[in-house]
Design a protein around this motif. Structure first.
Motif, PDB file in Angstrom:
ATOM      1  N   HIS A 278      67.208  52.262  64.643  1.00 47.03           N
ATOM      2  CA  HIS A 278      65.745  52.259  64.510  1.00 47.03           C
ATOM      3  C   HIS A 278      65.239  50.938  65.102  1.00 47.03           C
ATOM      4  O   HIS A 278      65.321  49.893  64.468  1.00 47.03           O
ATOM      5  CB  HIS A 278      65.392  52.380  63.026  1.00 47.03           C
ATOM      6  N   GLY A 279      64.746  51.006  66.322  1.00 52.94           N
ATOM      7  CA  GLY A 279      64.381  49.800  67.054  1.00 52.94           C
ATOM      8  C   GLY A 279      63.065  49.177  66.618  1.00 52.94           C
ATOM      9  O   GLY A 279      62.402  49.662  65.688  1.00 52.94           O
ATOM     10  N   GLU A 280      62.713  48.103  67.321  1.00 55.75           N
ATOM     11  CA  GLU A 280      61.554  47.291  66.952  1.00 55.75           C
ATOM     12  C   GLU A 280      60.244  47.897  67.459  1.00 55.75           C
ATOM     13  O   GLU A 280      59.648  47.411  68.411  1.00 55.75           O
ATOM     14  CB  GLU A 280      61.754  45.862  67.477  1.00 55.75           C
ATOM     15  N   THR A 281      59.807  48.988  66.832  1.00 51.46           N
ATOM     16  CA  THR A 281      58.556  49.648  67.217  1.00 51.46           C
ATOM     17  C   THR A 281      57.379  48.694  67.074  1.00 51.46           C
ATOM     18  O   THR A 281      57.468  47.676  66.378  1.00 51.46           O
ATOM     19  CB  THR A 281      58.242  50.846  66.292  1.00 51.46           C
TER      20      THR A 281
ATOM     21  N   THR B 145      68.452  52.138  59.809  1.00 53.80           N
ATOM     22  CA  THR B 145      67.011  51.894  59.731  1.00 53.80           C
ATOM     23  C   THR B 145      66.674  50.672  58.883  1.00 53.80           C
ATOM     24  O   THR B 145      67.049  50.618  57.700  1.00 53.80           O
ATOM     25  CB  THR B 145      66.322  53.141  59.124  1.00 53.80           C
ATOM     26  N   HIS B 146      65.964  49.720  59.469  1.00 49.57           N
ATOM     27  CA  HIS B 146      65.524  48.503  58.759  1.00 49.57           C
ATOM     28  C   HIS B 146      66.684  47.791  58.070  1.00 49.57           C
ATOM     29  O   HIS B 146      66.475  47.175  57.002  1.00 49.57           O
ATOM     30  CB  HIS B 146      64.424  48.824  57.729  1.00 49.57           C
ATOM     31  N   ILE B 147      67.868  47.867  58.618  1.00 51.16           N
ATOM     32  CA  ILE B 147      68.985  47.129  58.012  1.00 51.16           C
ATOM     33  C   ILE B 147      68.975  45.698  58.552  1.00 51.16           C
ATOM     34  O   ILE B 147      68.419  45.445  59.631  1.00 51.16           O
ATOM     35  CB  ILE B 147      70.352  47.809  58.290  1.00 51.16           C
ATOM     36  N   PRO B 148      69.554  44.735  57.807  1.00 54.75           N
ATOM     37  CA  PRO B 148      69.621  43.379  58.344  1.00 54.75           C
ATOM     38  C   PRO B 148      70.390  43.409  59.667  1.00 54.75           C
ATOM     39  O   PRO B 148      71.458  44.035  59.741  1.00 54.75           O
ATOM     40  CB  PRO B 148      70.407  42.612  57.275  1.00 54.75           C
ATOM     41  N   PRO B 149      69.860  42.764  60.690  1.00 57.39           N
ATOM     42  CA  PRO B 149      70.525  42.812  61.993  1.00 57.39           C
ATOM     43  C   PRO B 149      72.008  42.440  61.937  1.00 57.39           C
ATOM     44  O   PRO B 149      72.819  43.037  62.635  1.00 57.39           O
ATOM     45  CB  PRO B 149      69.730  41.811  62.830  1.00 57.39           C
ATOM     46  N   GLU B 150      72.378  41.492  61.045  1.00 62.92           N
ATOM     47  CA  GLU B 150      73.776  41.049  60.985  1.00 62.92           C
ATOM     48  C   GLU B 150      74.714  42.171  60.548  1.00 62.92           C
ATOM     49  O   GLU B 150      75.930  42.039  60.690  1.00 62.92           O
ATOM     50  CB  GLU B 150      73.954  39.890  59.988  1.00 62.92           C
TER      51      GLU B 150
ATOM     52  N   ASP C  90      69.553  61.203  60.053  1.00 62.38           N
ATOM     53  CA  ASP C  90      68.707  60.706  58.968  1.00 62.38           C
ATOM     54  C   ASP C  90      68.802  59.194  58.783  1.00 62.38           C
ATOM     55  O   ASP C  90      69.783  58.572  59.142  1.00 62.38           O
ATOM     56  CB  ASP C  90      69.035  61.456  57.674  1.00 62.38           C
ATOM     57  N   HIS C  91      67.723  58.650  58.226  1.00 60.68           N
ATOM     58  CA  HIS C  91      67.629  57.204  58.005  1.00 60.68           C
ATOM     59  C   HIS C  91      68.698  56.763  57.002  1.00 60.68           C
ATOM     60  O   HIS C  91      68.799  57.349  55.921  1.00 60.68           O
ATOM     61  CB  HIS C  91      66.276  56.821  57.409  1.00 60.68           C
TER      62      HIS C  91
END
Ligand SMILES: [Zn+2]
Ligand SMILES: [Zn+2]
Length: 220
Positions: free
Chosen positions: A97-100, A72-77, A36-37
């Motif tokens: 969750h990659g860059e769709t 999912t959509h977390i800050p990359p850092e 899950d996200h």
């Protein structure tokens, strides 16, 4: 079918884990991971609960159900820290969750997930050759997906993976009962992504190896 990326009501899926797993049994699945996200707000809420259900269901039914998480959509850092936290909480599979092509995922997410050594970088969109090469070195699998929208870049992902020598896996990213697929359909999607029969066998073996490792860890 081995499917290491699905969703339940613990994020935006429509089924409780038991129904998701029950329907996977009926579809002929051997292994399903419920991923899950999550972000910093809910990672500790989701994983122990899904793990409890997975333990119970794997004991009683002819399927291995694994607790996982999809950052999912977390800050990359924050990828490294949340990946570590997810594993410590009992996630046997960590998906990023990659860059769709179809969502405003923060640029740099693919790279950060690969550096954090997640297990699977899902739907990585127009992933670069450099990132794919680093994924190969870090043992991160790239995902071919059967999911609408996210599958738009399957052909690109398959080609780059071949050039970089990175492992591919196939998942459904199921949110609803109709999203689960048969083994045959998964093979067709891999063919559609441009893989030949030998490459398809390798991709399916990659999924199996990752699943076997996770199941062994879960059973410890
Ligand atoms: Zn979702
Ligand atoms: Zn997903």
């Amino acid at each position: 079918m081995i499917d290491l990326h699905t969703h339940s009501i613990f994020s935006d899926g429509v089924l409780v884990p038991s129904e998701l797993v029950r329907r996977a049994v009926m579809k002929g699945y051997e292994v399903i991971a419920i991923t899950d996200h999550a972000d910093a707000s809910n990672i500790d809420f989701i994983i122990p609960r899904v793990a409890t259900a997975c333990r119970e269901l794997s004991k009683r039914w002819n399927i291995k159900a694994l607790p996982g998480i999809e950052l999912t959509h977390i800050p990359p850092e924050t990828f490294a820290e949340l990946t570590q936290r997810g594993r410590a909480l009992g996630a046997m599979i960590v998906v990023a969750h990659g860059e769709t092509l179809v969502e405003p995922v923060h640029p740099g997410t693919n790279r950060a997930a690969i550096e954090a050594r997640v297990d699977i970088l899902a739907h990585p969109g127009l992933i670069t050759k450099e990132d794919a090469a680093l994924a190969a070195r870090n043992g991160v699998c790239l995902e071919i997906t059967t999911r609408k929208g996210h599958s738009l870049s399957n052909g690109h992902v398959a080609r780059i993976a071949g050039e970089a020598g990175v492992k591919l896996v196939i998942d459904t990213d199921s949110h609803e009962p109709g999203d689960l697929v048969t083994d045959d359909f998964a093979r067709s999607v891999l063919l559609g992504a441009g893989l030949n029969s030998e490459q398809i066998a390798v991709a399916l073996r990659n999924s199996r190896e990752l699943a076997d490792k996770a199941v062994a860890l879960f059973n410890k």
